[in-house]
Design an enzyme around this catalytic site. Structure first.
Site, mmCIF file in Angstrom:
data_model
loop_
_atom_site.group_PDB
_atom_site.id
_atom_site.type_symbol
_atom_site.label_atom_id
_atom_site.label_comp_id
_atom_site.label_asym_id
_atom_site.label_seq_id
_atom_site.Cartn_x
_atom_site.Cartn_y
_atom_site.Cartn_z
ATOM 1 N N SER A 130 -117.565 60.681 90.586
ATOM 2 C CA SER A 130 -117.193 59.934 89.382
ATOM 3 C C SER A 130 -117.685 60.675 88.135
ATOM 4 C CB SER A 130 -117.744 58.510 89.472
ATOM 5 O OG SER A 130 -117.168 57.686 88.502
ATOM 6 N N HIS A 147 -112.898 53.217 94.739
ATOM 7 C CA HIS A 147 -113.731 54.259 94.141
ATOM 8 C C HIS A 147 -115.018 54.486 94.943
ATOM 9 C CE1 HIS A 147 -114.587 56.916 90.835
ATOM 10 N NE2 HIS A 147 -115.658 56.254 90.438
ATOM 11 N N ASP A 159 -108.287 54.270 94.694
ATOM 12 C CA ASP A 159 -109.337 54.670 93.749
ATOM 13 C C ASP A 159 -108.819 54.579 92.320
ATOM 14 O OD1 ASP A 159 -111.498 56.101 92.444
ATOM 15 O OD2 ASP A 159 -111.892 57.075 94.370
#
Length: 312
Positions: A123, A291, A264
């Site tokens: 991320s 995610h 995601d």
């Protein structure tokens, strides 16, 4: 006698040229603004894997149980970025700059004598990783894994709009209404963001089990998150609002894996866009996952990472 001396010389030479094996343990490393905490697990002989957690302002402890299973192959290095987790928590906002977070990697490498390493940025950790690779041009990096990465805020915002459009109409209306009013704490807006999170952040039902390493670790630092990113996952208003490294991806020459969940918020379609910028890079899609891939489908996620790192 000559034979003995030659063998002795070669032994000393080879021993001196071998990188020092990193040992399991934990500690702190000094960086600008304070100390960052790290932990090393695993006794495998492969090149170490450095994990850069998400956020900004999150922590590494939730991922330790899952990623530690890779420790049979190689040492796994976790660390909490300054301001989060077990690391120091200064309040000076001048520290919340991407280049300073990038410098933390150099500090860790120096402290742990990491002449060679693999990097996984998850991320926002992908932001730190891509910035490190592009601006530092580091030596000794064997490969880079971008896990649901933030590499382009404009693309992230584009994807968020697409994902919001797939939610029930009342949820869309609540998000759009309070976004336009810049009201982010209304109960209807918060309920709508919860729906977004259930669809695209972590799809696995049931309570989250706190990892033992989270004991004594400070919770996520919302101040850093809001300062650098914004009020929600799909609304960038902070210093990362215009972040864009897509044009620089071609500068990364090391082996690269983009890995993301089927659902995601870092959409699979965008990972394929990034792949086109790096010849030879790979894309892996983790099924039944949002995610938080290590929670939703750890078997496929960790299996893909292990396969990619094999021999590296």
């Amino acid at each position: 006698m000559k034979y003995f001396v030659t063998i002795l010389f070669l032994s000393v030479f080879l021993t001196g040229s071998t990188p020092k094996k990193i040992q399991p343990g934990e500690g702190f490393v000094e960086v600008k603004g304070g100390r960052i905490w790290y932990k090393v697990v695993g006794t495998g002989k492969g090149v170490p894997l450095l994990l850069i957690h998400g956020g900004p302002g999150s922590r590494s402890c939730e991922g330790i149980p899952g990623y530690s299973t890779l420790g049979n192959d190689r040492p796994i290095i976790f660390y909490d970025q300054l301001g989060s987790g077990h690391s120091d928590r200064p309040t000076d906002t001048t520290l919340w700059q991407l280049p300073r977070f990038v410098d933390e990697i150099d500090a860790l490498r120096k402290a742990l004598d990491l002449k060679e390493l693999n990097i996984l940025g998850s991320s926002w950790g992908g932001t730190v990783a891509v910035e490190y690779m592009v601006t530092k041009k580091p030596k000794g990096v064997k490969s880079v894994i971008f896990a649901g990465p933030l590499i382009s805020t404009p693309k992230w915002m584009r994807d968020a709009k697409i994902l919001i459009s797939q939610l029930p109409k009342p949820v869309q209306d609540s998000i759009n209404k309070y976004e336009s009013l810049h009201i982010y704490d209304h109960k209807s807006y918060m309920a709508a963001t919860d729906t977004f999170n259930i669809h695209y952040l972590s799809r696995k039902p049931g309570p989250r089990i706190s990892a033992p390493d989270c004991a004594g670790s400070g919770k996520g630092n919302g101040d850093i998150y809001r300062y650098m990113w914004g009020p929600t996952e799909f609304n960038a208003t902070g210093t990362l609002k215009n972040f864009e490294r897509t044009p620089n991806l071609h500068e990364i020459k090391e082996p690269v894996l983009f890995i993301t969940g089927r659902f995601d918020e870092a959409r699979p379609e965008t990972m394929y866009e990034f792949q086109k910028e790096i010849p030879g890079s790979k894309v892996e899609i983790v099924e039944n996952s949002g995610h938080n891939k290590i929670r939703d489908n750890p078997e496929q996620y960790l299996g893909a990472i292990r396969k990619f790192l094999n021999g590296k």
